[in-house]
Design an enzyme around this catalytic site. Structure first.
Site, PDB file in Angstrom:
ATOM      1  N   THR A 342       0.934  -1.293   0.028  1.00  0.00           N
ATOM      2  CA  THR A 342       0.027   0.257   0.008  1.00  0.00           C
ATOM      3  C   THR A 342       0.992   1.327   0.078  1.00  0.00           C
ATOM      4  OG1 THR A 342      -1.980   1.264   1.029  1.00  0.00           O
ATOM      5  CG2 THR A 342      -0.423  -0.112   2.416  1.00  0.00           C
ATOM      6  N   HIS A 395       2.505 -11.625  14.292  1.00  0.00           N
ATOM      7  CA  HIS A 395       3.294 -12.024  15.175  1.00  0.00           C
ATOM      8  C   HIS A 395       3.172 -13.493  15.574  1.00  0.00           C
ATOM      9  CE1 HIS A 395       6.718 -11.557  17.477  1.00  0.00           C
ATOM     10  NE2 HIS A 395       6.819 -10.559  18.216  1.00  0.00           N
TER      11      HIS A 395
END
Length: 424
Positions: A342, A395
């Site tokens: 993006t 994560h």
């Protein structure tokens, strides 16, 4: 007489919203004529007449939510452009009847404000089954508490409403707190002007998915910066010949796409997704490119980016961006990406933390190129075109060290663009 039904629209899409009818009751249509536009979570779809005839009845109005297979109108069979007198006279009579409801066409825009107190259907976004059950039980949808993050009411919400007898007292209190407090500062009553707009289906879906991404993923962002001197030098030297040969501009996105693919090959976990307790490692590189369109952000996908050259990537991105802005993207253009890029820098963003495009586990954010003083060595400083880059990652399956090394790899490839021909 035939029924106009909502067609199947691809995996994961079960309903849509009637965006607008292109014809009105009594109109004669030919086979293949567009009858209405349906807005879904991802794209807008045109529904065409399967046969010629006259549009007898519009069952579902603009702004209403409809499900796959639901009947939304009826069409009387007949020759749309035939020469017999009977079909021609009937539509004429129907059109006279349609003159009366015609003024109601402009009514939908103010309806959410004017009709909210009297119509439970217009007050809240609700599934068709929830609306039906609410009518049967005489329940106002305004009083139904929704468990949905964006406030959409479902059948289960209506069923559980009877167990919330005290709930109706809350909405009136929330509707008029501003009125008594406004005149306290002055001698006359004054209501400040507001405008209420209903979220488009796509905007509501974007909102829901962004919230889900933050609630379900262990999202973390790491940052680095790229010296864009080498890339800007290559573009300056090669842009004219590149444009002449390939009929497309040499932009920054092809460099970033190539760099991302090269880094993903070194760190395959970032090109994966979580499926239950399994990690699905993808051996292909379908890179999503975020594009800002009128209805909200969309992420069309550049397929097999690892097999494409710079010109092919630029052409693919330009084509997808054009389709996004003209609202002509197909569902196949939006499905199946493995990683997203993006570019907030096109709007002037200097730094941001992009949100994951689930079920992907990584997204790269590009930012504005800005001249900044950079230490070349212990003795020298130079103004260099620098860009901050950000990697948001899940994560749960990506360790911090892996994310940092991925971003460093992207940085190194971009700062040595010739290496992209080898590493990409």
């Amino acid at each position: 007489m035939s029924e106009i039904k909502v067609p199947a629209m691809g995996e994961s899409i079960t309903e849509g919203t009637v965006s607008r009818w292109m014809v009105k009751e009594g109109d004669t249509v030919n086979q293949g004529d567009v009858l209405l536009e349906l807005e879904t979570d991802k794209v807008n779809i045109e529904i065409s007449a399967e046969e010629s005839g006259v549009l007898e009845k519009i069952i579902r109005q603009e702004g209403e939510t409809v499900e796959i297979g639901e009947t939304i109108g009826t069409l009387s069979a007949g020759s749309g452009g035939g020469g017999s007198g009977a079909p021609a006279s009937e539509p004429a009579a129907e059109e006279k009847k349609a003159v009366t409801p015609a003024p109601e066409a402009p009514t939908p825009p103010p309806a959410p404000v004017a009709a909210a107190p009297e119509s439970s259907d217009s007050a809240k976004t609700a599934s068709p089954s929830a609306r039906k059950l609410a009518r049967e039980r005489g329940i106002e949808l305004d009083q139904v508490q929704s468990k949905d993050p964006i406030g959409r009411v479902y059948q289960d919400d209506v069923k559980s409403h009877n167990n919330q007898a005290s709930a109706p007292a809350a909405p009136p209190a929330s509707k008029a707190p501003a009125a008594p407090s406004a005149p306290a500062a002055g001698s006359s009553t004054y209501t400040k002007p507001v405008e209420r707009q209903r979220m488009s289906r796509r905007r509501a879906t974007i909102a829901k998915r962004l919230v889900e991404a933050q609630q379900t993923a262990a999202m973390l962002t790491t940052f680095n910066e790229v010296d864009m001197t080498a890339i800007m030098d290559v573009r300056k030297r090669r842009k004219d010949k590149f444009k002449e040969k390939h009929e497309i501009n040499l932009g920054f996105m092809s460099f970033f796409t190539k760099a991302v693919v090269g880094a993903l090959k070194k760190f395959p976990t970032i090109n994966a997704e979580i499926d239950g307790e399994d990690v699905v490692l993808k051996k292909y590189y379908d890179i999503g490119i975020a594009v800002s369109a009128k209805e909200g952000l969309v992420v069309p996908v550049v397929r097999d980016a690892d097999r494409l050259g710079f010109a092919e990537i630029e052409k693919s991105i330009a084509d997808l961006a054009s389709k996004a802005r003209s609202n002509t993207l197909a569902l196949s253009d939006l499905q199946g990406g493995t990683f997203t890029i993006t570019n907030g820098g096109t709007f002037g963003s200097l730094l941001s933390t992009p949100i994951l495009n689930t079920p992907q586990v990584g997204i790269l954010g590009m930012h504005k190129i800005q001249l900044r003083p950079v230490a070349i060595d212990a003795e020298r400083m130079e103004n260099r075109p620098m860009m901050y880059i950000a990697l948001s990652y899940d994560h749960r399956i990506i360790d911090g060290s892996e994310a940092v090394r991925f971003l460093v790899t992207v940085k190194e490839l971009l700062e040595d663009p010739e290496s992209l021909l080898i590493e990409g």
